[in-house]
Design a protein around this motif. Structure first.
Motif, PDB file in Angstrom:
ATOM      1  N   LEU A  35       0.856  -1.183   0.000  1.00 58.35           N
ATOM      2  CA  LEU A  35       0.000   0.000   0.000  1.00 58.35           C
ATOM      3  C   LEU A  35       0.891   1.232   0.000  1.00 58.35           C
ATOM      4  CD1 LEU A  35      -2.198  -1.273   2.961  1.00 58.35           C
ATOM      5  CD2 LEU A  35      -2.394  -1.900   0.554  1.00 58.35           C
ATOM      6  N   THR A  36       0.585   2.183  -0.842  1.00 56.39           N
ATOM      7  CA  THR A  36       1.360   3.418  -0.915  1.00 56.39           C
ATOM      8  C   THR A  36       0.410   4.596  -0.955  1.00 56.39           C
ATOM      9  OG1 THR A  36       3.043   2.258  -2.223  1.00 56.39           O
ATOM     10  CG2 THR A  36       3.176   4.656  -2.168  1.00 56.39           C
ATOM     11  N   VAL A  37       0.664   5.575  -0.093  1.00 54.43           N
ATOM     12  CA  VAL A  37      -0.123   6.819  -0.083  1.00 54.43           C
ATOM     13  C   VAL A  37       0.796   7.933  -0.562  1.00 54.43           C
ATOM     14  CG1 VAL A  37      -1.478   8.429   1.318  1.00 54.43           C
ATOM     15  CG2 VAL A  37      -1.526   5.961   1.840  1.00 54.43           C
ATOM     16  N   ARG A  38       0.331   8.659  -1.569  1.00 58.86           N
ATOM     17  CA  ARG A  38       1.102   9.770  -2.129  1.00 58.86           C
ATOM     18  C   ARG A  38       0.249  11.039  -2.151  1.00 58.86           C
ATOM     19  NH1 ARG A  38       5.620   7.954  -5.197  1.00 58.86           N
ATOM     20  NH2 ARG A  38       5.633   5.704  -5.447  1.00 58.86           N
ATOM     21  N   ASN A  39       0.927  12.186  -2.159  1.00 56.36           N
ATOM     22  CA  ASN A  39       0.201  13.451  -2.297  1.00 56.36           C
ATOM     23  C   ASN A  39       0.157  13.861  -3.767  1.00 56.36           C
ATOM     24  OD1 ASN A  39       2.689  14.647  -2.885  1.00 56.36           O
ATOM     25  ND2 ASN A  39       2.860  15.680  -0.901  1.00 56.36           N
ATOM     26  N   GLN A  40      -0.405  15.035  -4.023  1.00 55.02           N
ATOM     27  CA  GLN A  40      -0.577  15.521  -5.393  1.00 55.02           C
ATOM     28  C   GLN A  40       0.754  15.780  -6.106  1.00 55.02           C
ATOM     29  OE1 GLN A  40      -1.371  17.185  -2.621  1.00 55.02           O
ATOM     30  NE2 GLN A  40      -0.271  19.126  -2.702  1.00 55.02           N
ATOM     31  N   ASN A  41       1.843  15.870  -5.373  1.00 56.31           N
ATOM     32  CA  ASN A  41       3.169  16.055  -5.959  1.00 56.31           C
ATOM     33  C   ASN A  41       3.913  14.731  -6.130  1.00 56.31           C
ATOM     34  OD1 ASN A  41       2.841  18.891  -5.971  1.00 56.31           O
ATOM     35  ND2 ASN A  41       3.366  18.926  -3.795  1.00 56.31           N
ATOM     36  N   ASN A  42       3.185  13.626  -5.946  1.00 56.27           N
ATOM     37  CA  ASN A  42       3.730  12.269  -6.054  1.00 56.27           C
ATOM     38  C   ASN A  42       4.749  11.947  -4.953  1.00 56.27           C
ATOM     39  OD1 ASN A  42       3.394   9.818  -7.448  1.00 56.27           O
ATOM     40  ND2 ASN A  42       5.311  10.110  -8.547  1.00 56.27           N
ATOM     41  N   GLU A  43       4.729  12.717  -3.860  1.00 57.27           N
ATOM     42  CA  GLU A  43       5.605  12.443  -2.722  1.00 57.27           C
ATOM     43  C   GLU A  43       4.975  11.344  -1.877  1.00 57.27           C
ATOM     44  OE1 GLU A  43       7.440  16.803  -1.781  1.00 57.27           O
ATOM     45  OE2 GLU A  43       5.298  16.518  -1.370  1.00 57.27           O
ATOM     46  N   ILE A  44       5.800  10.437  -1.390  1.00 54.89           N
ATOM     47  CA  ILE A  44       5.293   9.337  -0.562  1.00 54.89           C
ATOM     48  C   ILE A  44       4.977   9.859   0.837  1.00 54.89           C
ATOM     49  CG2 ILE A  44       5.850   7.126   0.521  1.00 54.89           C
ATOM     50  CD1 ILE A  44       7.510   6.469  -1.963  1.00 54.89           C
ATOM     51  N   ILE A  45       3.742   9.658   1.242  1.00 53.97           N
ATOM     52  CA  ILE A  45       3.267  10.036   2.578  1.00 53.97           C
ATOM     53  C   ILE A  45       3.392   8.844   3.522  1.00 53.97           C
ATOM     54  CG2 ILE A  45       1.270  10.854   3.898  1.00 53.97           C
ATOM     55  CD1 ILE A  45       2.524  12.942   1.932  1.00 53.97           C
ATOM     56  N   ALA A  46       3.042   7.662   3.025  1.00 58.84           N
ATOM     57  CA  ALA A  46       3.116   6.449   3.850  1.00 58.84           C
ATOM     58  C   ALA A  46       3.220   5.222   2.950  1.00 58.84           C
ATOM     59  CB  ALA A  46       1.888   6.327   4.747  1.00 58.84           C
ATOM     60  N   VAL A  47       3.843   4.186   3.488  1.00 56.74           N
ATOM     61  CA  VAL A  47       3.887   2.884   2.824  1.00 56.74           C
ATOM     62  C   VAL A  47       3.486   1.829   3.854  1.00 56.74           C
ATOM     63  CG1 VAL A  47       5.598   3.459   1.067  1.00 56.74           C
ATOM     64  CG2 VAL A  47       6.353   2.618   3.273  1.00 56.74           C
ATOM     65  N   ALA A  48       2.844   0.791   3.377  1.00 60.54           N
ATOM     66  CA  ALA A  48       2.372  -0.250   4.282  1.00 60.54           C
ATOM     67  C   ALA A  48       2.336  -1.583   3.556  1.00 60.54           C
ATOM     68  CB  ALA A  48       0.977   0.093   4.812  1.00 60.54           C
ATOM     69  N   ASP A  49       2.374  -2.636   4.323  1.00 58.91           N
ATOM     70  CA  ASP A  49       2.141  -3.988   3.827  1.00 58.91           C
ATOM     71  C   ASP A  49       0.941  -4.539   4.569  1.00 58.91           C
ATOM     72  OD1 ASP A  49       4.294  -4.229   1.997  1.00 58.91           O
ATOM     73  OD2 ASP A  49       5.664  -4.576   3.664  1.00 58.91           O
ATOM     74  N   GLY A  50       0.038  -5.145   3.814  1.00 62.68           N
ATOM     75  CA  GLY A  50      -1.158  -5.715   4.418  1.00 62.68           C
ATOM     76  C   GLY A  50      -1.365  -7.142   3.964  1.00 62.68           C
ATOM     77  N   MET A  51      -1.760  -7.999   4.897  1.00 59.34           N
ATOM     78  CA  MET A  51      -2.029  -9.398   4.582  1.00 59.34           C
ATOM     79  C   MET A  51      -3.495  -9.707   4.855  1.00 59.34           C
ATOM     80  SD  MET A  51      -0.112 -12.875   5.743  1.00 59.34           S
ATOM     81  CE  MET A  51       1.259 -12.479   4.677  1.00 59.34           C
ATOM     82  N   VAL A  52      -4.073 -10.485   3.966  1.00 61.10           N
ATOM     83  CA  VAL A  52      -5.454 -10.928   4.141  1.00 61.10           C
ATOM     84  C   VAL A  52      -5.518 -12.445   4.208  1.00 61.10           C
ATOM     85  CG1 VAL A  52      -6.568  -8.960   3.006  1.00 61.10           C
ATOM     86  CG2 VAL A  52      -5.924 -10.955   1.641  1.00 61.10           C
ATOM     87  N   TYR A  53      -6.559 -12.906   4.896  1.00 64.64           N
ATOM     88  CA  TYR A  53      -6.942 -14.307   4.862  1.00 64.64           C
ATOM     89  C   TYR A  53      -8.057 -14.411   3.834  1.00 64.64           C
ATOM     90  CZ  TYR A  53      -8.939 -18.780   6.132  1.00 64.64           C
ATOM     91  OH  TYR A  53      -9.413 -20.061   6.079  1.00 64.64           O
ATOM     92  N   ARG A  54      -7.908 -15.308   2.885  1.00 69.43           N
ATOM     93  CA  ARG A  54      -8.876 -15.493   1.814  1.00 69.43           C
ATOM     94  C   ARG A  54      -9.831 -16.623   2.200  1.00 69.43           C
ATOM     95  NH1 ARG A  54      -6.929 -16.610  -3.358  1.00 69.43           N
ATOM     96  NH2 ARG A  54      -8.411 -15.116  -4.203  1.00 69.43           N
ATOM     97  N   LYS A  55     -11.063 -16.248   2.536  1.00 73.76           N
ATOM     98  CA  LYS A  55     -12.063 -17.239   2.931  1.00 73.76           C
ATOM     99  C   LYS A  55     -12.556 -18.000   1.699  1.00 73.76           C
ATOM    100  CE  LYS A  55     -14.511 -15.730   6.595  1.00 73.76           C
ATOM    101  NZ  LYS A  55     -15.569 -14.975   7.271  1.00 73.76           N
ATOM    102  N   LYS A  56     -13.275 -19.068   1.932  1.00 75.99           N
ATOM    103  CA  LYS A  56     -13.806 -19.870   0.830  1.00 75.99           C
ATOM    104  C   LYS A  56     -15.018 -19.201   0.177  1.00 75.99           C
ATOM    105  CE  LYS A  56     -12.099 -24.193   2.641  1.00 75.99           C
ATOM    106  NZ  LYS A  56     -12.383 -25.486   3.209  1.00 75.99           N
ATOM    107  N   GLU A  57     -15.625 -18.268   0.881  1.00 78.21           N
ATOM    108  CA  GLU A  57     -16.850 -17.619   0.418  1.00 78.21           C
ATOM    109  C   GLU A  57     -16.582 -16.748  -0.799  1.00 78.21           C
ATOM    110  OE1 GLU A  57     -17.858 -15.305   3.814  1.00 78.21           O
ATOM    111  OE2 GLU A  57     -17.894 -17.062   5.106  1.00 78.21           O
ATOM    112  N   GLN A  58     -17.476 -16.871  -1.769  1.00 79.15           N
ATOM    113  CA  GLN A  58     -17.482 -16.021  -2.953  1.00 79.15           C
ATOM    114  C   GLN A  58     -18.669 -15.061  -2.826  1.00 79.15           C
ATOM    115  OE1 GLN A  58     -15.335 -16.346  -5.808  1.00 79.15           O
ATOM    116  NE2 GLN A  58     -14.152 -17.726  -4.517  1.00 79.15           N
ATOM    117  N   PHE A  59     -18.549 -13.908  -3.435  1.00 76.44           N
ATOM    118  CA  PHE A  59     -19.680 -12.995  -3.489  1.00 76.44           C
ATOM    119  C   PHE A  59     -19.808 -12.464  -4.913  1.00 76.44           C
ATOM    120  CE2 PHE A  59     -16.064 -10.519  -1.998  1.00 76.44           C
ATOM    121  CZ  PHE A  59     -16.070  -9.428  -2.857  1.00 76.44           C
TER     122      PHE A  59
END
Length: 128
Positions: free
Chosen positions: A103-127
């Motif tokens: 995940l990357t958050v940037r401002n209007q000048n393309n400057e990096i405000i924040a970076v993150a890594d996120g993990m999800v658990y993928r359930k069997k359910e479909q929608f």
């Protein structure tokens, strides 16, 4: 798309969806006065929430229910009143049970405000 555009928290904050593809998403928000902290900068919770919405959209973009199990964020630069922030989520790795996103958050000048890594658990359910 209908499901993610109906997200009540994202709507409450004023987050706009810019782009959705399988394993990717981009969302944005202008920094307004009510989103500032007592230092006069954008609240860290706003920045996290923006990244988290992109993360949720990207990780659920395959139509399989995915739920966050961990996010680690690094704040690199303050966002200020009037800034326009865009968060992107990009899939790094995915298997039948887990997926990792950058995940990357940037401002209007393309400057990096924040970076993150996120993990999800993928359930069997479909929608639909």
């Amino acid at each position: 798309m209908e499901r993610v555009t109906a997200d009540p928290y994202a709507k409450f904050l004023g987050i706009q969806i810019e782009r959705v593809e399988e394993g990717e998403a981009a969302v944005s928000i202008p920094v307004k006065e009510h989103l500032l902290n007592f230092h006069g900068a954008a609240n860290g919770g706003l920045i996290f929430s923006l990244a988290d919405v992109a993360f949720a959209i990207a990780s659920n973009s395959y139509g399989q229910t995915s739920v966050g199990i961990n996010v680690s964020i690094n704040y690199m630069k303050a966002a200020m009143l009037g800034d326009f922030l865009t968060a992107t989520a990009q899939e790094v790795s995915r298997n039948s049970k887990l997926a990792l996103y950058r995940l990357t958050v940037r401002n209007q000048n393309n400057e990096i405000i924040a970076v993150a890594d996120g993990m999800v658990y993928r359930k069997k359910e479909q929608f639909a």
